[in-house]
Motif scaffolding. Sequence first.
Motif, mmCIF file in Angstrom:
data_model
loop_
_atom_site.group_PDB
_atom_site.id
_atom_site.type_symbol
_atom_site.label_atom_id
_atom_site.label_comp_id
_atom_site.label_asym_id
_atom_site.label_seq_id
_atom_site.Cartn_x
_atom_site.Cartn_y
_atom_site.Cartn_z
ATOM 1 N N GLU A 1 -5.107 -12.780 -1.401
ATOM 2 C CA GLU A 1 -5.381 -11.399 -1.015
ATOM 3 C C GLU A 1 -4.155 -10.521 -1.316
ATOM 4 O OE1 GLU A 1 -7.943 -9.839 -0.151
ATOM 5 O OE2 GLU A 1 -7.012 -7.973 0.544
ATOM 6 N N LEU A 2 -2.969 -11.063 -1.026
ATOM 7 C CA LEU A 2 -1.742 -10.314 -1.339
ATOM 8 C C LEU A 2 -1.607 -10.112 -2.854
ATOM 9 C CD1 LEU A 2 0.978 -11.757 1.081
ATOM 10 C CD2 LEU A 2 -0.047 -9.470 1.072
ATOM 11 N N GLY A 3 -1.960 -11.148 -3.612
ATOM 12 C CA GLY A 3 -1.901 -11.057 -5.068
ATOM 13 C C GLY A 3 -2.811 -9.950 -5.583
ATOM 14 N N ARG A 4 -4.030 -9.892 -5.019
ATOM 15 C CA ARG A 4 -4.992 -8.851 -5.442
ATOM 16 C C ARG A 4 -4.439 -7.466 -5.131
ATOM 17 N NH1 ARG A 4 -9.147 -12.610 -4.231
ATOM 18 N NH2 ARG A 4 -9.060 -12.170 -2.013
ATOM 19 N N LEU A 5 -3.873 -7.334 -3.928
ATOM 20 C CA LEU A 5 -3.335 -6.030 -3.522
ATOM 21 C C LEU A 5 -2.191 -5.591 -4.434
ATOM 22 C CD1 LEU A 5 -2.842 -5.727 0.336
ATOM 23 C CD2 LEU A 5 -4.217 -4.274 -1.156
ATOM 24 N N SER A 6 -1.254 -6.516 -4.688
ATOM 25 C CA SER A 6 -0.083 -6.117 -5.489
ATOM 26 C C SER A 6 -0.525 -5.744 -6.902
ATOM 27 C CB SER A 6 1.002 -7.194 -5.481
ATOM 28 O OG SER A 6 0.839 -8.106 -6.497
ATOM 29 N N GLU A 7 -1.563 -6.418 -7.397
ATOM 30 C CA GLU A 7 -2.054 -6.079 -8.735
ATOM 31 C C GLU A 7 -2.731 -4.713 -8.725
ATOM 32 O OE1 GLU A 7 -3.802 -9.480 -10.680
ATOM 33 O OE2 GLU A 7 -4.921 -8.090 -11.957
ATOM 34 N N SER A 8 -3.593 -4.487 -7.718
ATOM 35 C CA SER A 8 -4.337 -3.219 -7.761
ATOM 36 C C SER A 8 -3.428 -2.019 -7.479
ATOM 37 C CB SER A 8 -5.570 -3.255 -6.853
ATOM 38 O OG SER A 8 -5.171 -3.297 -5.520
ATOM 39 N N TYR A 9 -2.349 -2.209 -6.722
ATOM 40 C CA TYR A 9 -1.416 -1.097 -6.489
ATOM 41 C C TYR A 9 -0.303 -1.058 -7.539
ATOM 42 C CZ TYR A 9 -3.501 0.280 -2.052
ATOM 43 O OH TYR A 9 -4.368 0.747 -1.088
ATOM 44 N N GLY A 10 -0.260 -2.058 -8.393
ATOM 45 C CA GLY A 10 0.775 -2.100 -9.432
ATOM 46 C C GLY A 10 2.183 -2.210 -8.841
ATOM 47 N N VAL A 11 2.278 -2.944 -7.709
ATOM 48 C CA VAL A 11 3.568 -3.065 -7.018
ATOM 49 C C VAL A 11 4.090 -4.500 -7.189
ATOM 50 C CG1 VAL A 11 4.661 -3.037 -4.732
ATOM 51 C CG2 VAL A 11 2.966 -1.301 -5.314
ATOM 52 N N PRO A 12 5.355 -4.658 -7.646
ATOM 53 C CA PRO A 12 5.881 -6.017 -7.839
ATOM 54 C C PRO A 12 5.945 -6.806 -6.542
ATOM 55 C CG PRO A 12 7.406 -4.349 -8.692
ATOM 56 C CD PRO A 12 6.340 -3.624 -7.962
ATOM 57 N N MET A 13 5.645 -8.090 -6.662
ATOM 58 C CA MET A 13 5.695 -8.960 -5.494
ATOM 59 C C MET A 13 6.261 -10.316 -5.900
ATOM 60 S SD MET A 13 2.905 -9.834 -2.762
ATOM 61 C CE MET A 13 3.548 -10.792 -1.421
ATOM 62 N N MET A 14 7.157 -10.817 -5.112
ATOM 63 C CA MET A 14 7.785 -12.115 -5.407
ATOM 64 C C MET A 14 7.732 -12.976 -4.142
ATOM 65 S SD MET A 14 11.608 -12.436 -6.973
ATOM 66 C CE MET A 14 12.654 -13.815 -6.531
ATOM 67 N N GLU B 1 0.827 -1.217 0.000
ATOM 68 C CA GLU B 1 0.000 0.000 0.000
ATOM 69 C C GLU B 1 0.857 1.261 0.000
ATOM 70 O OE1 GLU B 1 -2.719 -0.658 3.238
ATOM 71 O OE2 GLU B 1 -3.738 -2.269 2.134
ATOM 72 N N ALA B 2 2.091 1.144 0.537
ATOM 73 C CA ALA B 2 2.997 2.302 0.527
ATOM 74 C C ALA B 2 3.784 2.370 -0.790
ATOM 75 C CB ALA B 2 3.959 2.210 1.712
ATOM 76 N N GLY B 3 3.580 1.385 -1.683
ATOM 77 C CA GLY B 3 4.259 1.403 -2.989
ATOM 78 C C GLY B 3 5.632 0.759 -2.974
ATOM 79 N N VAL B 4 5.901 -0.076 -1.977
ATOM 80 C CA VAL B 4 7.213 -0.731 -1.875
ATOM 81 C C VAL B 4 7.126 -2.171 -2.391
ATOM 82 C CG1 VAL B 4 9.067 -1.419 -0.292
ATOM 83 C CG2 VAL B 4 7.724 0.649 0.188
ATOM 84 N N ALA B 5 8.015 -2.531 -3.325
ATOM 85 C CA ALA B 5 8.041 -3.908 -3.856
ATOM 86 C C ALA B 5 8.381 -4.882 -2.731
ATOM 87 C CB ALA B 5 9.082 -4.018 -4.962
ATOM 88 N N VAL B 6 7.772 -6.074 -2.774
ATOM 89 C CA VAL B 6 7.932 -7.030 -1.664
ATOM 90 C C VAL B 6 8.439 -8.385 -2.150
ATOM 91 C CG1 VAL B 6 6.654 -8.374 0.058
ATOM 92 C CG2 VAL B 6 6.149 -5.946 -0.219
ATOM 93 N N LEU B 7 9.456 -8.881 -1.442
ATOM 94 C CA LEU B 7 9.831 -10.288 -1.559
ATOM 95 C C LEU B 7 9.429 -10.913 -0.235
ATOM 96 C CD1 LEU B 7 11.305 -12.844 -2.598
ATOM 97 C CD2 LEU B 7 13.421 -11.885 -1.738
ATOM 98 N N VAL B 8 8.371 -11.726 -0.253
ATOM 99 C CA VAL B 8 7.913 -12.332 0.999
ATOM 100 C C VAL B 8 8.463 -13.748 1.088
ATOM 101 C CG1 VAL B 8 5.688 -13.171 0.076
ATOM 102 C CG2 VAL B 8 5.890 -12.675 2.504
ATOM 103 N N GLU B 9 8.982 -14.092 2.266
ATOM 104 C CA GLU B 9 9.513 -15.444 2.458
ATOM 105 C C GLU B 9 8.407 -16.476 2.234
ATOM 106 O OE1 GLU B 9 11.678 -17.559 2.707
ATOM 107 O OE2 GLU B 9 13.405 -16.268 2.679
ATOM 108 N N LYS B 10 8.795 -17.702 1.937
ATOM 109 C CA LYS B 10 7.817 -18.781 1.862
ATOM 110 C C LYS B 10 7.432 -19.203 3.274
ATOM 111 C CE LYS B 10 9.051 -22.187 3.655
ATOM 112 N NZ LYS B 10 9.763 -22.484 4.898
ATOM 113 N N PRO B 11 6.252 -19.678 3.551
ATOM 114 C CA PRO B 11 5.075 -19.626 2.684
ATOM 115 C C PRO B 11 4.606 -18.177 2.525
ATOM 116 C CG PRO B 11 4.455 -20.286 4.901
ATOM 117 C CD PRO B 11 5.934 -20.190 4.908
ATOM 118 N N ALA B 12 4.028 -17.877 1.349
ATOM 119 C CA ALA B 12 3.656 -16.494 1.052
ATOM 120 C C ALA B 12 2.779 -15.901 2.154
ATOM 121 C CB ALA B 12 2.935 -16.445 -0.289
ATOM 122 N N ALA B 13 1.932 -16.730 2.748
ATOM 123 C CA ALA B 13 1.043 -16.263 3.829
ATOM 124 C C ALA B 13 0.586 -17.486 4.614
ATOM 125 C CB ALA B 13 -0.143 -15.513 3.234
#
Length: 331
Positions: free
Chosen positions: A107-120, A87-99
């Motif tokens: 939910e994280l996938g939806r957020l990263s798409e709607s904010y246009g922020v890369p997520m790995m 939400e702050a516009g910072v790209a995220v690499l989240v450790e496994k498991p993603a959540a």
Amino acid sequence: MEIAVVGGGSMGSNHVRALSRLDEVHVAGVVDVDLQRAQALADRHGTSAFASVEDLLTCCTPGRDLHGCVVATPTLSHLPIASQLIEAGVAVLVEKPAAASAAEAQELGRLSESYGVPMMVGHIERFNPVVRELAGADFEGPTHIDIRRVGPFTPRIHDDVVVDLMIHDLDIVRFLTGSNVVDVQAVGKPVLSEVCDLAVALLTLESGTTVSLMASRLGQKKQRQLDLTFEDHFVRCDLLHQSVLVQRGQQGGLTTEGFGFQQTMNEEIRYLENRAEPLVSELSAFVATIRSGDTPPVTIADGVEALRQVERVRAVIGKAIDSGVGTGPLG
Ligand SMILES: NC(=O)c1ccc[n+]([C@@H]2O[C@H](COP(=O)([O-])OP(=O)(O)OC[C@H]3O[C@@H](n4cnc5c(N)ncnc54)[C@H](O)[C@@H]3O)[C@@H](O)[C@H]2O)c1
């Protein structure tokens, strides 16, 4: 590029060390609810410590002096922390498991798409040179895959062994075969903790390949063994020591005495061109994703799928435990 790490525990410390090895990266800070722990890690790497993501975002401006964040906190906190960063516009690499669940990861996938922020997602085995070698090899589909992932018990880990360890292998199988799982059988048992410390799963893939997975934290030392059985050869891989051994059988036919078959064996050890540390390769890929805006090599959709497989295996284990199957003599 400025990258911060949230969570200064076991995995977070590894991320800070590996990030420090990348020329193009400056570690923007270390965040941990245990500020002393964050400070000690930050001091070792010449960066700043923060007690919360709010504090990090107050001091660093996304896009200017904060481009990405690694989230290496306990799994239950991945959703709230990663959401706050996205939400702050910072790209995220989240450790496994993603959540904590496939639904949360979605939910994280939806957020990263709607904010246009890369997520790995940090499915680190994708960057293991052995897995890369297998993915690039001209092997025909294996008839069977067997993976054993064993380690010692670690009291600080509260996740069950399916989501903690087996998730790596569920992701490797999907990545290498590209085939859906059509059947799951599994047993598991809590031995040293309240959750499963040992799990065994037998999967059947749409392609017909069968897969046996064993994940255990009842071992004395780490073992990561991956075997592929083909019609006419066998491939033994060690994911920890990064080696690949190919065994090819040769039917000899009749001996000179006119009886019996002799079988000889050719063994070749495939040379791995790149024995790089998987974590460094993973972080380089994250940096490249931020720079290019391209799809990351491990997407949040991959993280969701891995968690779906975890949930399937857990459900089958749950039923087995309820009916008393596979739980003795210690369970
Ligand atoms: N990729 C891998 O092979 C691998 C290996 C180990 C762990 N992991 C994953 O990494 C994550 C962390 O595991 P770990 O073993 O490093 O755990 P850990 O307990 O060693 O470290 C977690 C750290 O996060 C801090 N923390 C907790 N809540 C926080 C919050 N809200 N904000 C900031 N800091 C917070 C804790 O104080 C602790 O220092 C887990 O999701 C785990 O599954 C991945």
